[in-house]
Design a protein around this motif. Structure first.
Motif, mmCIF file in Angstrom:
data_model
loop_
_atom_site.group_PDB
_atom_site.id
_atom_site.type_symbol
_atom_site.label_atom_id
_atom_site.label_comp_id
_atom_site.label_asym_id
_atom_site.label_seq_id
_atom_site.Cartn_x
_atom_site.Cartn_y
_atom_site.Cartn_z
ATOM 1 N N GLY A 166 0.806 -1.060 -0.032
ATOM 2 C CA GLY A 166 0.037 0.077 -0.098
ATOM 3 C C GLY A 166 0.708 1.391 0.082
ATOM 4 N N GLY A 167 0.751 1.909 -1.083
ATOM 5 C CA GLY A 167 1.672 3.286 -1.126
ATOM 6 C C GLY A 167 0.569 4.492 -0.999
ATOM 7 N N GLY A 168 -0.181 4.492 0.048
ATOM 8 C CA GLY A 168 -0.889 5.755 0.577
ATOM 9 C C GLY A 168 0.194 6.321 1.609
ATOM 10 N N GLY A 169 -0.453 7.353 2.264
ATOM 11 C CA GLY A 169 0.496 8.055 3.134
ATOM 12 C C GLY A 169 1.129 7.227 4.323
ATOM 13 N N HIS A 170 0.199 6.310 4.773
ATOM 14 C CA HIS A 170 0.602 5.478 6.141
ATOM 15 C C HIS A 170 1.865 4.408 5.335
ATOM 16 C CE1 HIS A 170 -2.828 5.849 8.782
ATOM 17 N NE2 HIS A 170 -2.908 6.762 8.049
ATOM 18 N N GLY A 171 1.752 3.781 4.196
ATOM 19 C CA GLY A 171 2.843 2.804 3.875
ATOM 20 C C GLY A 171 4.078 3.734 3.737
ATOM 21 N N LEU A 172 3.904 4.838 2.911
ATOM 22 C CA LEU A 172 5.077 5.728 2.556
ATOM 23 C C LEU A 172 5.713 6.115 3.908
ATOM 24 C CD1 LEU A 172 3.629 7.346 -0.278
ATOM 25 C CD2 LEU A 172 5.296 5.754 -0.539
ATOM 26 N N THR A 205 -13.869 0.090 11.776
ATOM 27 C CA THR A 205 -13.958 -1.153 12.837
ATOM 28 C C THR A 205 -15.125 -0.892 13.735
ATOM 29 O OG1 THR A 205 -12.568 0.464 14.133
ATOM 30 C CG2 THR A 205 -11.229 -0.925 12.805
ATOM 31 N N MET A 206 -15.190 -2.136 14.428
ATOM 32 C CA MET A 206 -16.296 -2.281 15.375
ATOM 33 C C MET A 206 -16.257 -1.265 16.453
ATOM 34 S SD MET A 206 -18.450 -4.474 14.182
ATOM 35 C CE MET A 206 -18.332 -5.680 12.983
ATOM 36 N N ASP A 207 -15.319 -0.661 16.714
ATOM 37 C CA ASP A 207 -15.308 0.575 17.905
ATOM 38 C C ASP A 207 -14.690 1.914 17.482
ATOM 39 O OD1 ASP A 207 -12.663 0.015 17.578
ATOM 40 O OD2 ASP A 207 -12.012 -0.351 19.885
ATOM 41 N N GLY A 208 -14.545 1.854 16.050
ATOM 42 C CA GLY A 208 -14.198 3.247 15.508
ATOM 43 C C GLY A 208 -12.577 3.625 15.755
ATOM 44 N N SER A 209 -11.953 2.764 16.299
ATOM 45 C CA SER A 209 -10.609 3.138 16.325
ATOM 46 C C SER A 209 -9.600 2.056 15.429
ATOM 47 C CB SER A 209 -10.078 2.716 18.012
ATOM 48 O OG SER A 209 -10.882 4.011 18.563
ATOM 49 N N PRO A 210 -8.437 2.597 15.370
ATOM 50 C CA PRO A 210 -7.434 1.623 14.448
ATOM 51 C C PRO A 210 -6.883 0.609 14.921
ATOM 52 C CG PRO A 210 -6.385 3.873 15.057
ATOM 53 C CD PRO A 210 -7.648 3.744 15.608
ATOM 54 N N GLY A 250 -10.654 8.479 10.046
ATOM 55 C CA GLY A 250 -9.710 9.586 10.570
ATOM 56 C C GLY A 250 -8.316 9.500 10.434
ATOM 57 N N GLY A 251 -7.673 8.565 9.310
ATOM 58 C CA GLY A 251 -6.466 8.293 9.453
ATOM 59 C C GLY A 251 -5.345 9.488 8.710
ATOM 60 N N PHE A 252 -5.800 10.374 7.959
ATOM 61 C CA PHE A 252 -5.016 11.352 7.389
ATOM 62 C C PHE A 252 -3.987 12.025 8.519
ATOM 63 C CE2 PHE A 252 -4.080 15.532 5.891
ATOM 64 C CZ PHE A 252 -3.104 15.133 4.986
ATOM 65 N N ILE A 302 -5.354 8.574 0.595
ATOM 66 C CA ILE A 302 -4.495 9.911 0.843
ATOM 67 C C ILE A 302 -4.765 11.079 0.051
ATOM 68 C CG2 ILE A 302 -2.617 9.071 -0.584
ATOM 69 C CD1 ILE A 302 -2.058 10.685 2.856
ATOM 70 N N GLY A 303 -5.269 10.855 -1.250
ATOM 71 C CA GLY A 303 -5.519 11.778 -2.218
ATOM 72 C C GLY A 303 -7.083 12.221 -2.269
ATOM 73 N N ARG A 304 -7.862 11.582 -1.213
ATOM 74 C CA ARG A 304 -9.351 11.754 -1.271
ATOM 75 C C ARG A 304 -9.827 12.347 -0.099
ATOM 76 N NH1 ARG A 304 -11.887 7.638 -4.926
ATOM 77 N NH2 ARG A 304 -9.903 6.742 -6.308
ATOM 78 N N ASN A 305 -9.075 12.605 0.901
ATOM 79 C CA ASN A 305 -9.489 13.170 2.243
ATOM 80 C C ASN A 305 -9.760 14.551 2.159
ATOM 81 O OD1 ASN A 305 -7.270 14.236 3.662
ATOM 82 N ND2 ASN A 305 -6.216 12.452 2.809
ATOM 83 N N THR A 306 -10.349 14.973 3.516
ATOM 84 C CA THR A 306 -10.551 16.407 3.555
ATOM 85 C C THR A 306 -9.605 17.063 4.422
ATOM 86 O OG1 THR A 306 -12.267 15.707 5.286
ATOM 87 C CG2 THR A 306 -13.131 16.680 2.946
ATOM 88 N N THR A 307 -8.519 16.529 4.493
ATOM 89 C CA THR A 307 -7.141 17.146 4.850
ATOM 90 C C THR A 307 -7.073 17.568 6.427
ATOM 91 O OG1 THR A 307 -7.316 19.378 4.208
ATOM 92 C CG2 THR A 307 -6.771 17.670 2.593
ATOM 93 N N ILE A 308 -8.092 17.102 7.127
ATOM 94 C CA ILE A 308 -8.063 17.622 8.549
ATOM 95 C C ILE A 308 -6.830 17.143 9.545
ATOM 96 C CG2 ILE A 308 -9.290 18.096 10.732
ATOM 97 C CD1 ILE A 308 -11.795 18.395 8.491
ATOM 98 N N ILE A 309 -6.025 17.911 10.204
ATOM 99 C CA ILE A 309 -5.505 17.212 11.416
ATOM 100 C C ILE A 309 -5.606 17.906 12.522
ATOM 101 C CG2 ILE A 309 -3.507 16.889 9.454
ATOM 102 C CD1 ILE A 309 -2.332 19.088 10.513
#
Ligand code: FAD
Ligand code: ZN
Lengths: 89, 416
Positions: free
Chosen positions: B38-44, B341-346, B365-367, B72-79
């Motif tokens: 996976g070459g998204g933000g997390h993998g890189l 996920t079943m509890d909303g956390s990673p 919420g992974g961005f 990574i290219g589709r989110n609304t960029t909130i941190i």
């Protein structure tokens, strides 16, 4: 997306509430490893990319629970039936 | 190639003919120490920190499409780091600290903008809930503030204050939150990882795992077999599909989340604003477009596009929070697949299959988590033990009861 309710006919998806994977069944509470089976039934999902059998509740219509077989890649619906008639499947 | 004011000046004189690609488009080797799927933000980010913090050099990131084609290219960029639970808050604050130094670290402009995040409340009960969250943040050493209605009005006068259906009573404010340029985060990590020798392989889909005695020893791909001592999955919405190739079932449902952008207008929204009386959040991009989103579509989907009722629902919430939005034209909307996920956390953990590691379940919420997820996943892979800040994000927490459920709803993914 529209769902062809067996009682009401074709209705907008907004009339329905999604109730998740229909292949999950309640484990036998007296069976062996019952706790583990309950944990798995509540949490683990096959989550397929393709046809998925799922429950929808027609809250804005006849209030039936229906089982819908739908392609999660295209949203195409293959079949709809009353959930209680398919319980032995 | 390093970027600097000097390199910009030099290239200006050179009519910009000397810029090189930011990373190499690598051809896969037959063996690696670590493969990240996976070459998204997390993998890189994981590959970068494996190289930088753990001294590994023989690493590949395998991406089935092109780099940045996923969430990574589709989110609304909130941190932000305004969580409630101890198991989450320390992790997201680690991420926020990494964001604050990210551009210098990567030598890449990711347009990190700490413009602040404002969560509106509209009732006494909501105020109490946010006061509790603000206190929890402070207990973790993270600054927070509770604003009253006048302070909110001074900050974002364009919100619907007059005759609003749900009058704004105030807001929870995190000044250090904000936005970042999502694509540039992927490109920046790719740039920095490439500089450290990581192979970034595009158009290389993982189709199976190579196993010896139960252990994962590599992957089968659309570009042949590749062996590795360790394999990490970081495939966001595809977590269940990839895990199934190793005969694992995960506590995840994949669902679609949509986002929207309007035509560009003059600066009107100085920070990120979330609505408390409906699910709606909005910010304004540097080009002037309003970037906003709301609820999940709410059912299993891998379609990467949503349905119209959700569009209507999100826009209704937007109209009730900020009626003037009705005068703005919407340019585009799109969808991405969330691993809910079943509890909303990673989950950042080892798997029952030796040699295989999992980073997934990021929901919507992974961005914001990108730097810390990379940091902690690299730590887990390199040392085979969880990073202290991600120690609660275990795969077995659903069996042991140590769930991380921020909003207190049950094991139903579309409610998180
Ligand atoms: C509309 C929308 C709005 C969002 N807004 C926010 C927000 O405001 N703030 C926030 O914090 N988060 C937000 N998110 C969530 C965030 O975008 C994701 O949680 C995060 O990007 C996931 O991590 P990633 O970047 O690694 O994922 P991705 O970029 O999706 O990376 C995963 C990669 O794995 C690849 N892959 C999948 N299967 C395979 C395979 N078999 N072989 C090889 N490669 C494979 C995919 O092609 C993909 O590129 C939003 C998401 C969406 C869709
Ligand atoms: Zn009906």
């Amino acid at each position: 997306m529209r769902i062809d309710c067996p009682h009401c006919g074709s209705r907008d998806i907004q009339e329905f509430v999604y109730r998740g994977d229909a292949s999950v069944s309640r484990p036998d509470p007296d069976g062996e490893d019952a706790l583990k089976h309950f944990v798995d039934a509540v949490h683990l999902r096959t989550n397929p990319a393709g046809f998925h059998s799922e429950h929808w509740y027609h809250s804005g219509g006849c209030r039936s629970w229906v089982t819908v077989v739908r392609d999660t890649l295209t949203h195409e619906i293959e079949s709809v039936g009353f959930a209680n008639e398919e319980i032995d499947r | 190639m390093r970027y600097s004011a000097f390199s910009l000046f030099r290239e200006t004189l050179n009519k910009h003919r000397g810029w090189k690609p930011t990373w190499r488009d690598a051809t896969p080797k037959s063996t690696y120490d670590v493969i990240i799927i996976g070459g998204g933000g997390h993998g890189l980010a994981t590959a970068y920190y494996l190289a930088k913090e753990h001294g590994l050099t023989n690493i590949a990131v395998l991406e089935k499409g092109w780099l940045g084609s996923g969430n990574i290219g589709r989110n609304t960029t909130i941190i932000r780091s305004n969580y409630l639970l101890p198991g989450n808050q320390a992790f997201y604050e680690l991420s926020m600290k990494l964001w604050e130094g990210l551009e210098q670290e990567l030598n890449y402009n990711a347009m990190v903008s700490q413009r602040g995040v404002l969560n509106l409340f509209h009732s006494d009960g909501q105020r109490d809930t946010y006061a509790r969250r603000a206190n929890s943040m402070r207990l973790h050493g993270v600054h927070s503030a509770l604003l009253d209605a006048d302070e909110v009005r001074r900050m974002v006068p364009i919100l619907g204050f007059e005759e609003a259906r749900f009058p704004i009573k105030g807001g929870l404010w995190q000044a250090r939150g904000g936005t970042a340029r999502h694509d540039a985060v992927a490109w920046g990590y790719a740039h920095a990882a490439d500089m450290r020798g990581v192979d970034i392989v595009q158009n290389c889909q993982v189709t199976g795992f190579l196993r010896e005695g139960g252990r994962v020893v590599g992957v089968e791909t659309s570009r042949g077999k590749i062996r590795a001592r360790k394999v990490g999955m970081s495939v966001a919405g595809s977590s269940s599909r990839v895990a199934a190739m190793a005969d694992l079932r995960l506590p995840i449902e994949s669902q679609v989340l949509q986002a929207f952008v309007s035509e560009g207008i003059k600066p009107k929204i100085p920070c990120v604003v979330t609505y408390g009386a409906g699910h709606f959040y909005i910010s304004q991009s540097d080009k002037g477009g309003l970037v906003f989103g709301g609820d999940l579509d709410g059912y299993n989907s891998y379609a990467q596009r949503g349905n119209l009722p959700t569009v209507e629902h999100v826009l209704e919430a937007g109209m009730s929070m900020m009626p003037s939005i009705g005068r703005v034209r919407m340019l585009r909307s799109w969808g991405g697949i969330m691993d809910m996920t079943m509890d909303g956390s990673p989950i950042i953990d080892r798997t029952p299959v030796e040699g295989l590691y999992l980073n997934g379940g990021w929901c919507y919420g992974g961005f914001k988590a990108t730097p810390a997820a990379g940091w902690c996943f690299a730590h887990l892979i390199a040392r085979n033990e969880p990073h202290p800040s991600a120690a609660a994000m275990r795969l077995d927490r659903f069996a042991t009861g140590h769930i991380l459920n921020e909003n207190g709803r049950g094991a139903q993914p579309n409610l998180h």
